[in-house]
Motif scaffolding. Sequence first.
Motif, PDB file in Angstrom:
ATOM      1  N   MET A   2       5.120   6.937   2.494  1.00 42.18           N
ATOM      2  CA  MET A   2       5.947   6.259   1.484  1.00 42.18           C
ATOM      3  C   MET A   2       5.728   6.886   0.107  1.00 42.18           C
ATOM      4  O   MET A   2       4.604   7.246  -0.232  1.00 42.18           O
ATOM      5  CB  MET A   2       5.566   4.772   1.427  1.00 42.18           C
ATOM      6  CG  MET A   2       6.575   3.930   0.624  1.00 42.18           C
ATOM      7  SD  MET A   2       6.080   2.200   0.443  1.00 42.18           S
ATOM      8  CE  MET A   2       6.214   1.599   2.125  1.00 42.18           C
ATOM      9  N   ASP A   3       6.838   7.026  -0.632  1.00 37.27           N
ATOM     10  CA  ASP A   3       6.694   7.559  -1.996  1.00 37.27           C
ATOM     11  C   ASP A   3       6.467   6.379  -2.950  1.00 37.27           C
ATOM     12  O   ASP A   3       7.406   5.647  -3.298  1.00 37.27           O
ATOM     13  CB  ASP A   3       7.953   8.347  -2.367  1.00 37.27           C
ATOM     14  CG  ASP A   3       7.772   9.096  -3.679  1.00 37.27           C
ATOM     15  OD1 ASP A   3       7.050   8.589  -4.552  1.00 37.27           O
ATOM     16  OD2 ASP A   3       8.366  10.174  -3.826  1.00 37.27           O
ATOM     17  N   TYR A   4       5.209   6.215  -3.363  1.00 33.18           N
ATOM     18  CA  TYR A   4       4.861   5.050  -4.181  1.00 33.18           C
ATOM     19  C   TYR A   4       5.426   5.132  -5.599  1.00 33.18           C
ATOM     20  O   TYR A   4       5.625   4.122  -6.255  1.00 33.18           O
ATOM     21  CB  TYR A   4       3.342   4.862  -4.202  1.00 33.18           C
ATOM     22  CG  TYR A   4       2.800   4.597  -2.823  1.00 33.18           C
ATOM     23  CD1 TYR A   4       3.059   3.395  -2.176  1.00 33.18           C
ATOM     24  CD2 TYR A   4       2.052   5.566  -2.147  1.00 33.18           C
ATOM     25  CE1 TYR A   4       2.597   3.152  -0.895  1.00 33.18           C
ATOM     26  CE2 TYR A   4       1.593   5.335  -0.857  1.00 33.18           C
ATOM     27  CZ  TYR A   4       1.859   4.129  -0.239  1.00 33.18           C
ATOM     28  OH  TYR A   4       1.409   3.896   1.028  1.00 33.18           O
ATOM     29  N   LYS A   5       5.676   6.357  -6.026  1.00 32.28           N
ATOM     30  CA  LYS A   5       6.274   6.502  -7.352  1.00 32.28           C
ATOM     31  C   LYS A   5       7.724   6.001  -7.339  1.00 32.28           C
ATOM     32  O   LYS A   5       8.138   5.254  -8.227  1.00 32.28           O
ATOM     33  CB  LYS A   5       6.212   7.972  -7.798  1.00 32.28           C
ATOM     34  CG  LYS A   5       6.565   8.145  -9.250  1.00 32.28           C
ATOM     35  CD  LYS A   5       6.247   9.542  -9.709  1.00 32.28           C
ATOM     36  CE  LYS A   5       6.765   9.785 -11.097  1.00 32.28           C
ATOM     37  NZ  LYS A   5       6.478  11.153 -11.530  1.00 32.28           N
ATOM     38  N   VAL A   6       8.452   6.381  -6.316  1.00 32.91           N
ATOM     39  CA  VAL A   6       9.840   5.917  -6.176  1.00 32.91           C
ATOM     40  C   VAL A   6       9.863   4.386  -6.069  1.00 32.91           C
ATOM     41  O   VAL A   6      10.669   3.704  -6.711  1.00 32.91           O
ATOM     42  CB  VAL A   6      10.510   6.583  -4.937  1.00 32.91           C
ATOM     43  CG1 VAL A   6      11.860   5.951  -4.634  1.00 32.91           C
ATOM     44  CG2 VAL A   6      10.643   8.085  -5.154  1.00 32.91           C
ATOM     45  N   LEU A   7       8.932   3.868  -5.293  1.00 38.67           N
ATOM     46  CA  LEU A   7       8.834   2.412  -5.115  1.00 38.67           C
ATOM     47  C   LEU A   7       8.576   1.722  -6.453  1.00 38.67           C
ATOM     48  O   LEU A   7       9.231   0.731  -6.804  1.00 38.67           O
ATOM     49  CB  LEU A   7       7.697   2.106  -4.130  1.00 38.67           C
ATOM     50  CG  LEU A   7       7.400   0.627  -3.878  1.00 38.67           C
ATOM     51  CD1 LEU A   7       8.485  -0.004  -3.027  1.00 38.67           C
ATOM     52  CD2 LEU A   7       6.041   0.460  -3.195  1.00 38.67           C
ATOM     53  N   ALA A  31       0.311  -4.605  -1.804  1.00 38.36           N
ATOM     54  CA  ALA A  31      -0.097  -3.300  -1.263  1.00 38.36           C
ATOM     55  C   ALA A  31      -0.414  -3.417   0.229  1.00 38.36           C
ATOM     56  O   ALA A  31      -0.033  -2.562   1.028  1.00 38.36           O
ATOM     57  CB  ALA A  31      -1.313  -2.778  -2.040  1.00 38.36           C
ATOM     58  N   LYS A  32      -1.096  -4.502   0.597  1.00 39.31           N
ATOM     59  CA  LYS A  32      -1.404  -4.715   2.020  1.00 39.31           C
ATOM     60  C   LYS A  32      -0.121  -4.874   2.823  1.00 39.31           C
ATOM     61  O   LYS A  32       0.013  -4.323   3.910  1.00 39.31           O
ATOM     62  CB  LYS A  32      -2.244  -5.980   2.179  1.00 39.31           C
ATOM     63  CG  LYS A  32      -3.729  -5.769   1.934  1.00 39.31           C
ATOM     64  CD  LYS A  32      -4.452  -7.051   2.214  1.00 39.31           C
ATOM     65  CE  LYS A  32      -5.729  -6.775   2.966  1.00 39.31           C
ATOM     66  NZ  LYS A  32      -6.436  -8.019   3.308  1.00 39.31           N
ATOM     67  N   GLU A  33       0.802  -5.622   2.251  1.00 38.94           N
ATOM     68  CA  GLU A  33       2.066  -5.878   2.943  1.00 38.94           C
ATOM     69  C   GLU A  33       2.869  -4.607   3.197  1.00 38.94           C
ATOM     70  O   GLU A  33       3.567  -4.506   4.200  1.00 38.94           O
ATOM     71  CB  GLU A  33       2.906  -6.879   2.137  1.00 38.94           C
ATOM     72  CG  GLU A  33       3.467  -7.970   3.014  1.00 38.94           C
ATOM     73  CD  GLU A  33       3.977  -9.156   2.235  1.00 38.94           C
ATOM     74  OE1 GLU A  33       4.964  -9.015   1.508  1.00 38.94           O
ATOM     75  OE2 GLU A  33       3.368 -10.245   2.379  1.00 38.94           O
ATOM     76  N   ILE A  34       2.767  -3.650   2.296  1.00 38.18           N
ATOM     77  CA  ILE A  34       3.526  -2.407   2.521  1.00 38.18           C
ATOM     78  C   ILE A  34       2.705  -1.398   3.336  1.00 38.18           C
ATOM     79  O   ILE A  34       3.065  -0.234   3.435  1.00 38.18           O
ATOM     80  CB  ILE A  34       4.048  -1.781   1.199  1.00 38.18           C
ATOM     81  CG1 ILE A  34       2.902  -1.408   0.256  1.00 38.18           C
ATOM     82  CG2 ILE A  34       5.055  -2.701   0.511  1.00 38.18           C
ATOM     83  CD1 ILE A  34       3.341  -0.560  -0.933  1.00 38.18           C
ATOM     84  N   GLY A  35       1.586  -1.870   3.862  1.00 34.52           N
ATOM     85  CA  GLY A  35       0.863  -1.061   4.841  1.00 34.52           C
ATOM     86  C   GLY A  35      -0.341  -0.290   4.321  1.00 34.52           C
ATOM     87  O   GLY A  35      -0.907   0.540   5.047  1.00 34.52           O
ATOM     88  N   ILE A  36      -0.753  -0.546   3.088  1.00 33.09           N
ATOM     89  CA  ILE A  36      -1.931   0.165   2.581  1.00 33.09           C
ATOM     90  C   ILE A  36      -3.194  -0.445   3.182  1.00 33.09           C
ATOM     91  O   ILE A  36      -3.412  -1.659   3.113  1.00 33.09           O
ATOM     92  CB  ILE A  36      -1.946   0.153   1.038  1.00 33.09           C
ATOM     93  CG1 ILE A  36      -0.811   1.039   0.541  1.00 33.09           C
ATOM     94  CG2 ILE A  36      -3.302   0.618   0.481  1.00 33.09           C
ATOM     95  CD1 ILE A  36      -0.599   1.068  -0.923  1.00 33.09           C
ATOM     96  N   LYS A  37      -4.014   0.431   3.754  1.00 36.20           N
ATOM     97  CA  LYS A  37      -5.227  -0.048   4.412  1.00 36.20           C
ATOM     98  C   LYS A  37      -6.481   0.492   3.745  1.00 36.20           C
ATOM     99  O   LYS A  37      -7.572  -0.004   3.985  1.00 36.20           O
ATOM    100  CB  LYS A  37      -5.215   0.351   5.895  1.00 36.20           C
ATOM    101  CG  LYS A  37      -4.142  -0.379   6.672  1.00 36.20           C
ATOM    102  CD  LYS A  37      -4.274  -0.143   8.178  1.00 36.20           C
ATOM    103  CE  LYS A  37      -3.263  -0.950   8.949  1.00 36.20           C
ATOM    104  NZ  LYS A  37      -1.872  -0.527   8.688  1.00 36.20           N
TER     105      LYS A  37
END
Length: 191
Positions: free
Chosen positions: A1-6, A87-93
Amino acid sequence: MDYKVLMLKKLRSYPKRINHTLNVLERALELGKLYNASLEVLEVASLLHDITKYHTKEEHLNLVKDESILKCYDESLHHSISAYYYAKEIGIKDAKILEAIRYHIWGKVEMNLETMILVVSDYTEKDRKFKEAKTAYKIAKEDIVKGYLYIMEKTMEYLIKNNINPHKEQIKVYNYYKEKCKGEIDARKNS
Ligand SMILES: [Fe+2]
Ligand SMILES: [Fe+2]
């Protein structure tokens, strides 16, 4: 995922916050290189640290789920907690990324280097115009813990001056690093 775009998408109505976020990222990468921290962690944590800043009470609660957690903190701090769940919800572990986001306001006892760098970067990004930000940046480049402690000291002074009680966790972490720093200075003197 592009976190900057997000981030750009989530904060599109708040150009100042986008600017702040990009400044924090720049500062965090600079300090990260200086202290050999994980730049990957710093990049994602910087981009997401204020991602839920403009959420409503309800939106914070939808992420955090447990109202009793939010109740322990002033509303101005709720975004650090909800951003962690976001962050957890978007899959960051990655535990370091999650810690840095969750504790970006005043850090925590025994925090990761990346968390401390994010706290310092948030306070010292280049558009912070107050003189304490400049001083903190100067100190942090020499010694990250001392830079962090200076920020904590100035924040405490500000709160007390404005009749706001510092949070008990804030006092705890401040005292912890003050003692730790003192210990290091004592050890250096003795050697
Ligand atoms: Fe924040
Ligand atoms: Fe911030």
